[in-house]
Scaffold this motif. Sequence first.
Motif, PDB file in Angstrom:
ATOM      1  N   SER A 219       0.837  -1.203   0.000  1.00 29.44           N
ATOM      2  CA  SER A 219       0.000   0.000   0.000  1.00 29.44           C
ATOM      3  C   SER A 219       0.877   1.260   0.000  1.00 29.44           C
ATOM      4  CB  SER A 219      -0.933  -0.011   1.208  1.00 29.44           C
ATOM      5  OG  SER A 219      -0.163  -0.218   2.372  1.00 29.44           O
ATOM      6  N   CYS A 220       2.120   1.118   0.447  1.00 30.25           N
ATOM      7  CA  CYS A 220       3.059   2.247   0.466  1.00 30.25           C
ATOM      8  C   CYS A 220       3.706   2.471  -0.891  1.00 30.25           C
ATOM      9  CB  CYS A 220       4.148   1.973   1.494  1.00 30.25           C
ATOM     10  SG  CYS A 220       5.013   0.428   1.144  1.00 30.25           S
ATOM     11  N   GLY A 221       3.471   1.553  -1.830  1.00 31.21           N
ATOM     12  CA  GLY A 221       4.072   1.677  -3.156  1.00 31.21           C
ATOM     13  C   GLY A 221       5.348   0.865  -3.308  1.00 31.21           C
ATOM     14  N   ASP A 222       5.842   0.301  -2.206  1.00 28.16           N
ATOM     15  CA  ASP A 222       7.062  -0.510  -2.295  1.00 28.16           C
ATOM     16  C   ASP A 222       6.754  -1.842  -2.993  1.00 28.16           C
ATOM     17  OD1 ASP A 222       8.552   1.413  -1.115  1.00 28.16           O
ATOM     18  OD2 ASP A 222       8.490   0.551   0.882  1.00 28.16           O
ATOM     19  N   ILE A 223       7.800  -2.383  -3.611  1.00 27.73           N
ATOM     20  CA  ILE A 223       7.614  -3.596  -4.430  1.00 27.73           C
ATOM     21  C   ILE A 223       8.488  -4.732  -3.902  1.00 27.73           C
ATOM     22  CG2 ILE A 223       7.749  -4.560  -6.771  1.00 27.73           C
ATOM     23  CD1 ILE A 223       7.841  -1.580  -7.745  1.00 27.73           C
TER      24      ILE A 223
ATOM     25  N   GLY B 224      12.315  -1.123  -1.292  1.00 27.37           N
ATOM     26  CA  GLY B 224      11.573  -0.769  -0.087  1.00 27.37           C
ATOM     27  C   GLY B 224      12.478  -0.416   1.070  1.00 27.37           C
ATOM     28  N   CYS B 225      11.863  -0.254   2.209  1.00 26.01           N
ATOM     29  CA  CYS B 225      12.529   0.292   3.387  1.00 26.01           C
ATOM     30  C   CYS B 225      13.294  -0.779   4.179  1.00 26.01           C
ATOM     31  CB  CYS B 225      11.464   0.908   4.284  1.00 26.01           C
ATOM     32  SG  CYS B 225      10.392  -0.348   4.991  1.00 26.01           S
ATOM     33  N   ALA B 226      13.972  -0.325   5.234  1.00 25.03           N
ATOM     34  CA  ALA B 226      14.730  -1.234   6.101  1.00 25.03           C
ATOM     35  C   ALA B 226      13.800  -2.264   6.748  1.00 25.03           C
ATOM     36  CB  ALA B 226      15.464  -0.437   7.173  1.00 25.03           C
ATOM     37  N   GLY B 227      12.601  -1.837   7.104  1.00 25.58           N
ATOM     38  CA  GLY B 227      11.642  -2.762   7.724  1.00 25.58           C
ATOM     39  C   GLY B 227      11.271  -3.874   6.762  1.00 25.58           C
ATOM     40  N   ALA B 228      11.053  -3.509   5.513  1.00 21.08           N
ATOM     41  CA  ALA B 228      10.677  -4.492   4.492  1.00 21.08           C
ATOM     42  C   ALA B 228      11.805  -5.497   4.280  1.00 21.08           C
ATOM     43  CB  ALA B 228      10.364  -3.776   3.180  1.00 21.08           C
ATOM     44  N   ILE B 229      13.016  -4.988   4.215  1.00 22.01           N
ATOM     45  CA  ILE B 229      14.164  -5.867   3.953  1.00 22.01           C
ATOM     46  C   ILE B 229      14.388  -6.815   5.133  1.00 22.01           C
ATOM     47  CG2 ILE B 229      16.686  -5.897   3.650  1.00 22.01           C
ATOM     48  CD1 ILE B 229      16.265  -3.247   1.992  1.00 22.01           C
TER      49      ILE B 229
ATOM     50  N   LYS C 119       5.338   1.854  13.227  1.00 23.56           N
ATOM     51  CA  LYS C 119       4.883   2.313  11.903  1.00 23.56           C
ATOM     52  C   LYS C 119       5.466   1.477  10.763  1.00 23.56           C
ATOM     53  CE  LYS C 119       8.106   6.245  11.328  1.00 23.56           C
ATOM     54  NZ  LYS C 119       8.926   6.205  12.527  1.00 23.56           N
ATOM     55  N   LYS C 120       6.281   0.504  11.100  1.00 23.92           N
ATOM     56  CA  LYS C 120       6.866  -0.382  10.090  1.00 23.92           C
ATOM     57  C   LYS C 120       6.210  -1.773  10.086  1.00 23.92           C
ATOM     58  CE  LYS C 120       9.616   2.329   8.216  1.00 23.92           C
ATOM     59  NZ  LYS C 120       9.523   2.557   6.799  1.00 23.92           N
ATOM     60  N   HIS C 121       5.178  -1.949  10.897  1.00 22.85           N
ATOM     61  CA  HIS C 121       4.562  -3.274  10.965  1.00 22.85           C
ATOM     62  C   HIS C 121       3.920  -3.689   9.638  1.00 22.85           C
ATOM     63  CE1 HIS C 121       4.458  -3.564  15.650  1.00 22.85           C
ATOM     64  NE2 HIS C 121       5.639  -3.278  15.161  1.00 22.85           N
ATOM     65  N   HIS C 122       3.446  -2.707   8.859  1.00 23.26           N
ATOM     66  CA  HIS C 122       2.854  -3.070   7.560  1.00 23.26           C
ATOM     67  C   HIS C 122       3.919  -3.631   6.611  1.00 23.26           C
ATOM     68  CE1 HIS C 122       4.387   0.919   6.430  1.00 23.26           C
ATOM     69  NE2 HIS C 122       4.406   0.438   5.204  1.00 23.26           N
ATOM     70  N   CYS C 123       5.181  -3.347   6.880  1.00 25.57           N
ATOM     71  CA  CYS C 123       6.263  -3.879   6.033  1.00 25.57           C
ATOM     72  C   CYS C 123       6.380  -5.383   6.260  1.00 25.57           C
ATOM     73  CB  CYS C 123       7.582  -3.176   6.347  1.00 25.57           C
ATOM     74  SG  CYS C 123       7.414  -1.391   6.483  1.00 25.57           S
ATOM     75  N   ILE C 124       6.144  -5.822   7.503  1.00 21.24           N
ATOM     76  CA  ILE C 124       6.123  -7.266   7.792  1.00 21.24           C
ATOM     77  C   ILE C 124       4.984  -7.902   6.999  1.00 21.24           C
ATOM     78  CG2 ILE C 124       5.721  -9.035   9.556  1.00 21.24           C
ATOM     79  CD1 ILE C 124       7.005  -7.229  11.611  1.00 21.24           C
ATOM     80  N   GLN C 125       3.826  -7.219   7.016  1.00 20.37           N
ATOM     81  CA  GLN C 125       2.666  -7.758   6.268  1.00 20.37           C
ATOM     82  C   GLN C 125       3.001  -7.943   4.802  1.00 20.37           C
ATOM     83  OE1 GLN C 125      -0.738  -5.209   6.657  1.00 20.37           O
ATOM     84  NE2 GLN C 125      -0.988  -5.680   8.830  1.00 20.37           N
ATOM     85  N   LEU C 126       3.703  -6.971   4.219  1.00 21.90           N
ATOM     86  CA  LEU C 126       4.033  -7.062   2.793  1.00 21.90           C
ATOM     87  C   LEU C 126       4.946  -8.274   2.536  1.00 21.90           C
ATOM     88  CD1 LEU C 126       3.950  -6.002  -0.104  1.00 21.90           C
ATOM     89  CD2 LEU C 126       5.813  -4.418   0.490  1.00 21.90           C
ATOM     90  N   ALA C 127       5.929  -8.480   3.411  1.00 23.55           N
ATOM     91  CA  ALA C 127       6.852  -9.619   3.237  1.00 23.55           C
ATOM     92  C   ALA C 127       6.091 -10.939   3.328  1.00 23.55           C
ATOM     93  CB  ALA C 127       7.961  -9.562   4.283  1.00 23.55           C
TER      94      ALA C 127
HETATM   95 FE1  FES Z   1       6.840   0.234   2.267  1.00 24.02          FE
HETATM   96 FE2  FES Z   1       8.155  -0.475   4.450  1.00 24.02          FE
HETATM   97  S1  FES Z   1       7.454   1.502   3.927  1.00 24.02           S
HETATM   98  S2  FES Z   1       7.367  -1.752   2.894  1.00 24.02           S
END
Ligand code: FES
Length: 141
Positions: free
Chosen positions: A49-53, A75-80, A116-124
Amino acid sequence: MTTEIDTINSQRKMLSEAGYAEPAISYFIEKKYMGHLQDASQISEKVGSCGDIMKIYLKVDDQDIIKDVRYEITGCAGAISAAMAVVDLIKGQPLDKALTINDGDVFKRLENIPEKKHHCIQLAVKTMHQGVEEYQAARAH
Ligand code: FES
């Protein structure tokens, strides 16, 4: 002169101050499952939803065991860090087990990342579930 070690140490300090626990920081710095697999059984991609892929590469054997996994991430550090933790949770596991891995399991592995980085876990996690489901659907045909 700034050395690579200085850069890593300042990254560690910044992430720690931002609320990342040590395991999450190490996952981000080491990025040990970043990249692609030449002989992937499945490649799937998801946009957050943040646009990260995120793109996941799964290598699955004929017993439905996940032999290897890689992520490519814009994406961000949280995503990685979350994606790298997902790999440690599913590598060597059956596909069905991977589908039971949830955000809480990944958070536990990371120990802590900023709220605020918990949605990055969801994306992974969602990217991984999508990869497994698309692989299973393709096999069913
Ligand atoms: Fe987009 Fe972390 S801000 S996945």
